[in-house]
Design a protein around this motif. Structure first.
Motif, short mmCIF file in Angstrom:
data_model
loop_
_atom_site.label_atom_id
_atom_site.label_comp_id
_atom_site.label_asym_id
_atom_site.label_seq_id
_atom_site.Cartn_x
_atom_site.Cartn_y
_atom_site.Cartn_z
N LEU A 28 -86.33 -26.57 -36.99
CA LEU A 28 -87.22 -26.93 -35.89
C LEU A 28 -88.35 -27.78 -36.46
CD1 LEU A 28 -88.01 -26.51 -32.85
CD2 LEU A 28 -89.63 -24.83 -33.69
N ILE A 29 -88.50 -28.97 -35.89
CA ILE A 29 -89.56 -29.88 -36.32
C ILE A 29 -90.60 -29.92 -35.21
CG2 ILE A 29 -90.11 -32.28 -36.84
CD1 ILE A 29 -87.33 -32.50 -38.11
N ALA A 30 -91.82 -29.57 -35.54
CA ALA A 30 -92.87 -29.50 -34.51
C ALA A 30 -94.05 -30.37 -34.93
CB ALA A 30 -93.31 -28.06 -34.30
N ASP A 31 -94.45 -31.27 -34.04
CA ASP A 31 -95.55 -32.19 -34.33
C ASP A 31 -96.77 -31.78 -33.49
OD1 ASP A 31 -97.09 -34.25 -35.17
OD2 ASP A 31 -96.01 -35.81 -34.07
N GLU A 32 -97.78 -31.29 -34.14
CA GLU A 32 -99.03 -30.85 -33.47
C GLU A 32 -98.71 -30.00 -32.23
OE1 GLU A 32 -101.82 -31.32 -34.82
OE2 GLU A 32 -101.79 -33.16 -35.99
N LEU A 68 -93.62 -38.72 -41.37
CA LEU A 68 -92.78 -37.92 -42.27
C LEU A 68 -91.82 -37.06 -41.46
CD1 LEU A 68 -93.82 -36.36 -45.58
CD2 LEU A 68 -92.45 -35.02 -44.03
N LEU A 69 -92.32 -36.45 -40.38
CA LEU A 69 -91.44 -35.64 -39.53
C LEU A 69 -90.33 -36.51 -38.92
CD1 LEU A 69 -93.82 -33.27 -37.49
CD2 LEU A 69 -92.67 -32.85 -39.66
N SER A 70 -90.69 -37.72 -38.51
CA SER A 70 -89.69 -38.61 -37.88
C SER A 70 -88.60 -38.99 -38.87
CB SER A 70 -90.35 -39.90 -37.39
OG SER A 70 -91.15 -39.63 -36.30
N GLY A 95 -84.53 -22.10 -44.42
CA GLY A 95 -85.35 -20.94 -44.07
C GLY A 95 -86.81 -21.10 -44.43
N GLU A 96 -87.18 -22.22 -45.01
CA GLU A 96 -88.58 -22.43 -45.39
C GLU A 96 -89.43 -22.69 -44.14
OE1 GLU A 96 -91.05 -24.87 -48.81
OE2 GLU A 96 -88.94 -25.30 -48.50
N ARG A 97 -90.73 -22.29 -44.22
CA ARG A 97 -91.66 -22.53 -43.10
C ARG A 97 -92.82 -23.35 -43.65
NH1 ARG A 97 -89.27 -17.72 -44.30
NH2 ARG A 97 -91.26 -16.61 -44.36
N LEU A 98 -92.70 -24.65 -43.43
CA LEU A 98 -93.61 -25.59 -44.07
C LEU A 98 -94.58 -26.18 -43.05
CD1 LEU A 98 -94.34 -27.69 -46.36
CD2 LEU A 98 -92.42 -29.04 -45.53
N VAL A 99 -95.83 -26.25 -43.42
CA VAL A 99 -96.82 -26.90 -42.54
C VAL A 99 -97.43 -28.09 -43.29
CG1 VAL A 99 -99.05 -26.67 -41.37
CG2 VAL A 99 -97.36 -24.83 -41.23
N LEU A 100 -97.44 -29.24 -42.61
CA LEU A 100 -98.09 -30.44 -43.16
C LEU A 100 -99.45 -30.56 -42.50
CD1 LEU A 100 -95.05 -32.86 -42.73
CD2 LEU A 100 -95.90 -31.98 -44.91
N MET A 101 -100.47 -30.67 -43.31
CA MET A 101 -101.81 -30.81 -42.75
C MET A 101 -102.43 -32.11 -43.25
SD MET A 101 -103.20 -26.93 -42.46
CE MET A 101 -104.07 -27.29 -40.97
N ALA A 124 -96.21 -30.21 -38.38
CA ALA A 124 -97.39 -31.00 -38.72
C ALA A 124 -98.51 -30.54 -37.81
CB ALA A 124 -97.12 -32.48 -38.51
N SER A 125 -99.67 -30.27 -38.38
CA SER A 125 -100.77 -29.77 -37.54
C SER A 125 -102.13 -29.95 -38.20
CB SER A 125 -100.54 -28.28 -37.24
OG SER A 125 -101.55 -27.78 -36.42
N HIS A 126 -103.13 -30.18 -37.33
CA HIS A 126 -104.52 -30.11 -37.79
C HIS A 126 -105.03 -28.68 -37.70
CE1 HIS A 126 -104.82 -34.33 -36.11
NE2 HIS A 126 -105.52 -34.47 -37.23
#
Lengths: 378, 228
Positions: free
Chosen positions: B164-168, B48-50, B32-38, B198-200
């Motif tokens: 759900l894994i979302a890349d940019e 990392l997402l892969s 249930g966590e909502r994590l963003v990698l910047m 993952a997002s800028h």
């Protein structure tokens, strides 16, 4: 999900993939179809010629006895006919007169044979279609052959043999025995060879060995040996053609392999995507196999159908002269249409299986790669 | 739920172009966590997402899903985990050209989808939810970038993944479309989905549904990353 339903879906997706990459697939399909066509044409032609020869030889004598002197074929004395007829198992023995006549003007050999048909009048001949075509003869007309002394001998053409017999009768001229003796100068009491009828298949070899005892300087030829010679001849001619096509086929497979090995970026991306969304390797491979099967089967069906028409409807015009013989008197005859399981199996195993492997192995290599790498590469 | 333990990923190992994309990364993502990698390009976010989503195996270290070590699982088992557990929204939507939108969305289920299992209805419902109900029969290549990204999101959610894994995801979208997509992601967060993005894009990092932002650089997670 049932096996059939799963593969029906994969097949549908495979067909749409073929349409998506149509430029590549159409070019492969065209070359592939042409190769299957050539290969299947040779297979059909060889098998049909062998079958034709077998049918025609059914009417030939089971054993032919010839006399050899210094390794050369010489006339055989007529007095041997009766002793040979008395060999147990022999139903009939008869002397046969025949010979070759070289037509200098047309640079062609005719086979002249004494007729057993009493209806053939003196100085009348029956000729094969090849002879008729070459000499412009027809029933009711006349032909002239140059005799031993250089003089022209004229014959009335009583009959032209039916086209069904053309494979073996194309160069044949049949004439009364007396005319043939006179033409070649063969005296009474000699024949070219002696033919024996031996109905029982199991007795033929025994009879042949007894003939060898009676005619120590003779050569005994069994009908099945002639049949085998024909088969080997047609196999050899077919083999020559197939050897030529083999290099084309190898080039094509290399092309298919290099095309598949260097999968387009888009195809690699698709494979990566399918794996990323949870497809198993086996499912990706099944999809790629269906793609290859669809292309292969289309090429196989098209190529085979075209080859069937080429051989059985168009007289194998592309290489008929090579398959039927190199003589000036090319036999012209329609081959009986026939398609059997061994022929189809041969075509499938030679034409379809290598392409499947050449297509699927590179896809397997791509599908065995991590999806992340495929998506990044693309 | 997902744990990365000392995960290192080296590309082109042993070659002159060898590159360490992840360097001994430790990360735990709870259910249930909502994590963003910047982080900047090349910082290791996508890798990392892969690794987290089993699209790539780590060179060393372990990846655990609910305690189960995924690192040495055979490919067949990983495929099954990808299908059941993860949905991927890529930077490029990666829709299959020539296929209809509905078929693209159904692609993850194509080999296993049963008639009457409701997946087609679910696909249509997701397309409706993302405003693509009129595009279901359109070819993928006819979609605008925003529509294609939403179709990609529908595909990622078809099998109702836990993560759900979302890349940019907003990389090719204008601001309005980005806000729209972020709103969709927010609705998924509200449903309790685990999101790893993952997002800028500061719009994504600042989105209300995000409860943790991690900064990455040179294949490492920087200390002092924030939690909300």
């Amino acid at each position: 999900m049932t096996f059939i339903a799963r593969h029906r879906r994969l097949l549908t997706l495979a067909c749409s993939a073929i349409l998506r990459h149509r430029t590549r697939h159409v070019s492969i399909l065209l070359v592939y179809t042409a190769l299957v066509f050539l290969f299947a044409s040779v297979v059909f032609c060889v098998e049909a010629l062998k079958r034709e020869a077998r049918l025609l030889l059914q009417g030939a004598p089971e054993i032919v006895v010839q006399r050899l002197v210094a390794g050369r074929h010489e006339p055989i004395p007529a007095e041997l006919v009766e002793p040979l007829r008395r060999i147990p198992g022999v139903q009939r023995a008869a002397g046969r007169l025949w010979g070759y006549h070289f037509d200098e003007e047309r640079r062609v050999n005719f086979t002249l044979i004494a007729s057993e048909d009493p209806r053939l009048a003196p100085r009348a001949v029956a000729v094969g279609r090849g002879v008729a075509r070459l000499l412009g003869a027809e029933a009711g007309g006349r032909i002239a052959l140059r005799g031993r002394g250089g003089e022209e001998v004229s014959f009335a053409v009583a009959e032209v043999f039916p086209s069904a017999s053309e494979l073996v009768a194309a160069d044949l001229i049949e004439m009364p025995q007396e005319d043939l003796r006179a033409f070649f100068g063969i005296p009474e009491g000699l024949y070219t060879d002696i033919t024996l009828r031996v109905a029982n298949e199991n007795e033929r070899r025994v009879v042949a060995s007894k003939v060898r005892g009676l005619v120590p300087d003779g050569r005994v030829i069994l009908r099945e040996e002639i049949a085998r010679t024909y088969e080997e001849l047609f196999d050899w001619r077919g083999g020559v053609l197939l050897a030529v096509f083999a290099s084309l086929a190898a080039s094509f497979l290399l092309l298919a392999w290099s095309q598949a090995a260097g999968l387009e970026e888009e195809e690699k991306r698709e494979i990566g995507l399918l794996k990323a969304v949870g497809w198993e390797l086996s499912e990706v491979l099944a999809l790629k196999t269906w793609e290859a099967i669809t292309v292969s089967l289309t090429a196989f069906l098209l190529g085979t159908a075209l080859a069937y028409l080429h051989v059985f409807a168009a007289g194998a015009f592309l290489f008929a002269s090579l398959m039927k013989g190199w003589s000036v008197l090319y036999p012209r005859f329609a081959l009986d249409p026939a398609l059997d399981l061994p022929q189809v199996t041969l075509i499938v195993s030679v034409a379809v299986v290598p392409f499947l492997l050449a297509s699927v192995i590179p896809s397997w290599r791509a599908a065995a790669t991590e999806p992340d790498r495929l998506l990044r590469q693309a | 739920m997902i744990a990365l333990e000392q995960v290192t990923k080296v590309y082109s190992r042993g070659r002159p172009e060898e590159h360490t994309a992840l360097a001994a990364v430790d990360l735990t993502v709870g259910a249930g966590e909502r994590l963003v990698l910047m982080g900047p390009s090349g910082s290791g976010k996508t890798t990392l997402l892969s690794v987290l989503g089993t699209l790539s195996r780590p060179t060393s270290g372990r990846v655990r899903l609910e305690g189960r070590d995924l690192t040495r699982l055979p490919e067949k088992a990983l495929a099954s985990i990808r299908r059941r557990t993860f949905g991927f929204l890529f930077q490029e939507p990666h829709l299959v050209r020539g296929l209809r939108v509905i078929d693209n969305v159904l692609l993850p289920a194509l080999p296993v989808h049963e008639p009457g299992d409701g997946l087609r209805e679910r696909a249509l419902s997701l397309l409706g939810k993302f405003g693509l109900e009129r595009k279901t029969l359109a070819r993928a290549e006819t979609l605008s970038p925003g529509e294609a990204q939403r179709a990609g999101l529908a595909r990622a959610l078809l099998l109702d993944p836990q993560v759900l894994i979302a890349d940019e995801p907003t990389a090719h979208l204008d601001t309005a479309r980005s806000r729209e997509l972020i709103a969709f992601l927010g609705s998924l967060a509200a449903e309790g989905k685990t999101l790893v993005i993952a997002s800028h894009d500061p719009l994504v990092g600042g989105a209300g549904f995000v409860n943790r932002v991690l900064a990455m650089r040179d294949g490492r997670i920087l200390e002092g990353s924030s939690s909300r």
